[in-house]
Design an enzyme around this catalytic site. Sequence first.
Site, short mmCIF file in Angstrom:
data_model
loop_
_atom_site.label_atom_id
_atom_site.label_comp_id
_atom_site.label_asym_id
_atom_site.label_seq_id
_atom_site.Cartn_x
_atom_site.Cartn_y
_atom_site.Cartn_z
CE1 TYR A 125 28.59 48.64 30.55
CE2 TYR A 125 26.47 49.20 29.57
CZ TYR A 125 27.33 48.27 30.13
OH TYR A 125 26.91 46.96 30.27
CE LYS A 160 20.23 50.92 27.01
NZ LYS A 160 21.62 51.33 27.14
CG ASP A 170 27.34 52.72 21.98
OD1 ASP A 170 26.20 52.45 21.57
OD2 ASP A 170 27.84 52.20 23.00
C1 LIG Z 1 22.80 50.25 27.18
C2 LIG Z 1 23.99 50.56 26.38
C3 LIG Z 1 24.78 49.55 25.81
C4 LIG Z 1 24.57 48.10 26.08
O1 LIG Z 1 23.34 47.65 25.64
P1 LIG Z 1 22.73 46.29 26.26
O2 LIG Z 1 21.52 46.05 25.45
O3 LIG Z 1 22.48 46.58 27.71
O4 LIG Z 1 23.76 45.24 26.09
C5 LIG Z 1 25.81 49.93 24.97
N1 LIG Z 1 26.06 51.23 24.72
C6 LIG Z 1 25.34 52.22 25.27
C7 LIG Z 1 25.65 53.64 24.93
C8 LIG Z 1 24.29 51.93 26.14
O5 LIG Z 1 23.60 52.91 26.70
#
Ligand SMILES: *Cc1c(COP(=O)(O)O)cnc(C)c1O
Length: 423
Positions: A141, A264, A236
């Site tokens: 994701y 995060k 990511d």
């Molecule tokens: C949470 C997450 C996102 C998206 O971040 P948001 O702040 O919720 O938009 C993208 N990539 C990864 C790996 C994530 O865990």
Amino acid sequence: MKNDELFARARKLIPGGVNSPVRAFGAVGGTPVFFARAAGAHLWDVEGKRYVDYVGSWGPMVAGHSHPAVVAAVQAAAANALSYGAPTQAEVELAETLCRLVPSLESVRLVSSGTEATMTAIRLARGFTGRSTIVKFEGCYHGHADALLVKAGSGALTFGNPSSAGVPAEVVAHTAVLSYNDVAGVKAFFAKNGKSVAAIIVEPVAGNMNLVLPASGFLETLREECTRHGALLILDEVMTGFRVALGGAQARFGIKPDLTTLGKVIGGGLPVGALGGRREIMDKLAPLGPVYQAGTLSGNPVAVAAGLATLRLVEQSGFQERIEGTTRLLVEGLVAEAKKAGVAFSAQSIGSMFGVYFRTAPPKDFAEVMQCDKARFNRFFHAMLERGVYLAPSAYEAGFVSAAHGSAEIDATLAAARGAFAT
Ligand SMILES: *Cc1c(COP(=O)(O)O)cnc(C)c1O
């Protein structure tokens, strides 16, 4: 106020009663918990019940909830200014901190969410390479930008198969989905399509299909194929950053991406995301280059203060080792309790992230994640909730431990698990 009363009120005005889908408890059933307060490793709901928290706001709360140093930094920043929409000293300090801690960052742009970071990274990769194809992996994701909302059918390579209504097929026609940990699949795809690939985007440890570790050689293969074919590697690290290691998964596995996305933890619970990497690529962003990106609240002083204060805690010596040890104690204890109860179960951790699986061995890809006993997880989830342990309300999410979790919390969790495995 009761949880079910609030949920009823919420559902009248908010789609599904929640502002982000997984919060609705749709996967596990029942009524979502409405929280009133959090401190350290604990949450309190509106009914006054206390929980040991293993969600950590889905990752950011690595220092524990309401850490006094973070709260003080936020209060001081807020008293000073809420937003300027203009440069500040604190955002320079956050950029310096990120570039110092994350090995591959030479330049960094702050945004307000992980979604913005990945969306911009992809635009930048396409702008830099002049190519269109993006490769992602099934079960990973990367936020909810259109081009990334694609999944593959049962591990097969699929082009342009949106996993959300409202995403035109044309928009995802250039997104290819491969199977996580499938080295041969990646090599075969690049042999055929390498010249059209702008970038691979990957979670270096997959944390959005429960927790799946990269098989040995997987990340190395991605690096090699990108280098050989002139494509960019985007790690990511929105979730893994400052969780898998102080320098992120790239430091732990020794992989040098061209671009990195963060989120995060770098906001410490407030909305901050970032993308960074090689300077020659980052210099293509506006105002220096032709790739446009902007944000009214980017680098917001209150959010930046929370992020900086959190990173100062995270980089203290021994922080990562301690939290990693606590997380390991948790998963070893859970495995031992499941064994005593005769439940088919496995668990593993890396840094302060963990996965629990109702399956005899940890999964290696999306198909194996799907083989976990979801009904058994749901029963376990509710039994733990009843016993005051808040796990992610889905069998397909990683768990998070904070620095505020100690042996008292782990012992309480394992005592709860003893009862829950027996249900
Ligand atoms: C949470 C997450 C996102 C998206 O971040 P948001 O702040 O919720 O938009 C993208 N990539 C990864 C790996 C994530 O865990």
